[in-house]
Design a protein around this motif. Structure first.
Motif, short mmCIF file in Angstrom:
data_model
loop_
_atom_site.label_atom_id
_atom_site.label_comp_id
_atom_site.label_asym_id
_atom_site.label_seq_id
_atom_site.Cartn_x
_atom_site.Cartn_y
_atom_site.Cartn_z
N MET A 97 20.92 9.04 -15.39
CA MET A 97 21.99 9.39 -14.45
C MET A 97 23.39 9.27 -15.07
N ARG A 98 24.22 10.20 -14.67
CA ARG A 98 25.64 10.21 -15.04
C ARG A 98 25.83 10.07 -16.56
N CYS A 99 25.21 10.98 -17.30
CA CYS A 99 25.34 11.02 -18.77
C CYS A 99 26.72 11.57 -19.13
N MET A 100 27.31 11.01 -20.18
CA MET A 100 28.60 11.50 -20.67
C MET A 100 28.57 11.52 -22.20
N PRO A 101 28.90 12.66 -22.82
CA PRO A 101 28.90 12.74 -24.29
C PRO A 101 29.90 11.77 -24.91
N ASP A 102 29.52 11.22 -26.07
CA ASP A 102 30.43 10.38 -26.85
C ASP A 102 31.41 11.24 -27.64
N LYS A 103 30.90 12.37 -28.11
CA LYS A 103 31.73 13.34 -28.83
C LYS A 103 31.11 14.71 -28.64
N ILE A 104 31.91 15.74 -28.87
CA ILE A 104 31.44 17.12 -28.71
C ILE A 104 31.48 17.78 -30.08
N GLN A 105 30.35 18.32 -30.50
CA GLN A 105 30.26 19.00 -31.79
C GLN A 105 30.79 20.43 -31.64
N LEU A 106 31.90 20.72 -32.30
CA LEU A 106 32.51 22.04 -32.21
C LEU A 106 32.00 23.00 -33.28
N ALA A 107 31.67 22.48 -34.45
CA ALA A 107 31.13 23.31 -35.52
C ALA A 107 30.34 22.43 -36.47
N ASN A 108 29.20 22.95 -36.94
CA ASN A 108 28.37 22.25 -37.92
C ASN A 108 27.31 23.23 -38.40
N TRP A 109 27.66 24.05 -39.38
CA TRP A 109 26.72 25.05 -39.84
C TRP A 109 26.79 25.22 -41.35
N GLN A 116 21.79 23.18 -36.13
CA GLN A 116 21.32 22.06 -35.31
C GLN A 116 22.50 21.53 -34.50
N GLU A 117 22.19 21.04 -33.32
CA GLU A 117 23.23 20.44 -32.48
C GLU A 117 22.73 19.08 -32.00
N GLU A 118 23.56 18.06 -32.15
CA GLU A 118 23.18 16.72 -31.72
C GLU A 118 24.32 16.13 -30.91
N THR A 119 23.97 15.56 -29.76
CA THR A 119 24.97 14.97 -28.88
C THR A 119 24.54 13.55 -28.51
N SER A 120 25.34 12.57 -28.91
CA SER A 120 25.08 11.21 -28.46
C SER A 120 25.80 11.03 -27.12
N PHE A 121 25.22 10.17 -26.27
CA PHE A 121 25.78 10.02 -24.94
C PHE A 121 25.52 8.61 -24.41
N THR A 122 26.24 8.26 -23.37
CA THR A 122 25.96 7.06 -22.60
C THR A 122 25.51 7.51 -21.22
N PHE A 123 24.80 6.64 -20.52
CA PHE A 123 24.42 6.96 -19.14
C PHE A 123 24.57 5.71 -18.28
N GLU A 124 24.65 5.92 -16.97
CA GLU A 124 25.00 4.84 -16.05
C GLU A 124 23.90 4.56 -15.03
N GLY A 125 22.67 4.66 -15.45
CA GLY A 125 21.55 4.35 -14.57
C GLY A 125 20.36 5.21 -14.94
N TYR A 126 19.18 4.76 -14.53
CA TYR A 126 17.98 5.54 -14.76
C TYR A 126 17.00 5.28 -13.63
N GLN A 127 16.06 6.20 -13.50
CA GLN A 127 14.99 6.05 -12.51
C GLN A 127 13.71 6.64 -13.08
N LEU A 128 12.65 5.85 -13.03
CA LEU A 128 11.33 6.34 -13.42
C LEU A 128 10.78 7.15 -12.25
N LEU A 129 10.77 8.46 -12.39
CA LEU A 129 10.34 9.35 -11.30
C LEU A 129 8.82 9.43 -11.21
#
Length: 135
Positions: A97-109, A116-129
């Motif tokens: 829940m409520r994931c937010m990127p740490d940084k945005i990759q604008l170019a990498n080729w 390839q595109e990689e995005t690290s993120f933080t999140f503010e909760g989870y639920q095992l559905l």
């Protein structure tokens, strides 16, 4: 004894961002870390621990096919991770829940290579559905 056919392969993983299946994704990792405070109590020769806040972090990566992550900017989104190996005891879905990127990759080729595109993120909760439950 372990039935090897029940071991889940990541091949059957799926990632959904705000409900949309991300067919270009080939890796998703997420974990929660718990902050613990060490306490020294009189009459006790063991350190005891008080639980504190949690921090969720993760990384989603795959092949670049759209500009979706750039367009999202730093706005929050939800991710559903799904594992559904047909030989397993069932499938597992976890909502991040409520994931937010740490940084945005604008170019990498590099010429001649898949982008390839990689995005690290933080999140503010989870639920095992949907949990996987063995026989």
């Amino acid at each position: 004894m372990l039935d090897a056919s029940r071991v889940i392969l990541g091949t059957y993983g799926q990632a959904f961002i705000d409900g949309v299946w991300q067919t270009n994704i080939n890796k998703l990792e997420a974990s929660v870390e718990l902050e613990k405070r060490e306490l020294n109590l009189v009459g006790n020769d063991w350190k005891v621990h008080k639980t504190g806040i949690k921090k969720g972090t993760g990384t989603i990566s795959g092949y670049k096919v759209t500009s979706d992550m750039i367009q999202r900017g730093f706005s929050k989104f939800d991710i559903i991770s799904k594992l559904d190996d047909p030989e397993s005891f069932g499938h597992e879905r976890v909502l991040l829940m409520r994931c937010m990127p740490d940084k945005i990759q604008l170019a990498n080729w590099t010429a001649g290579e898949e982008v390839q595109e990689e995005t690290s993120f933080t999140f503010e909760g989870y639920q095992l559905l949907d949990p996987i439950v063995g026989d």
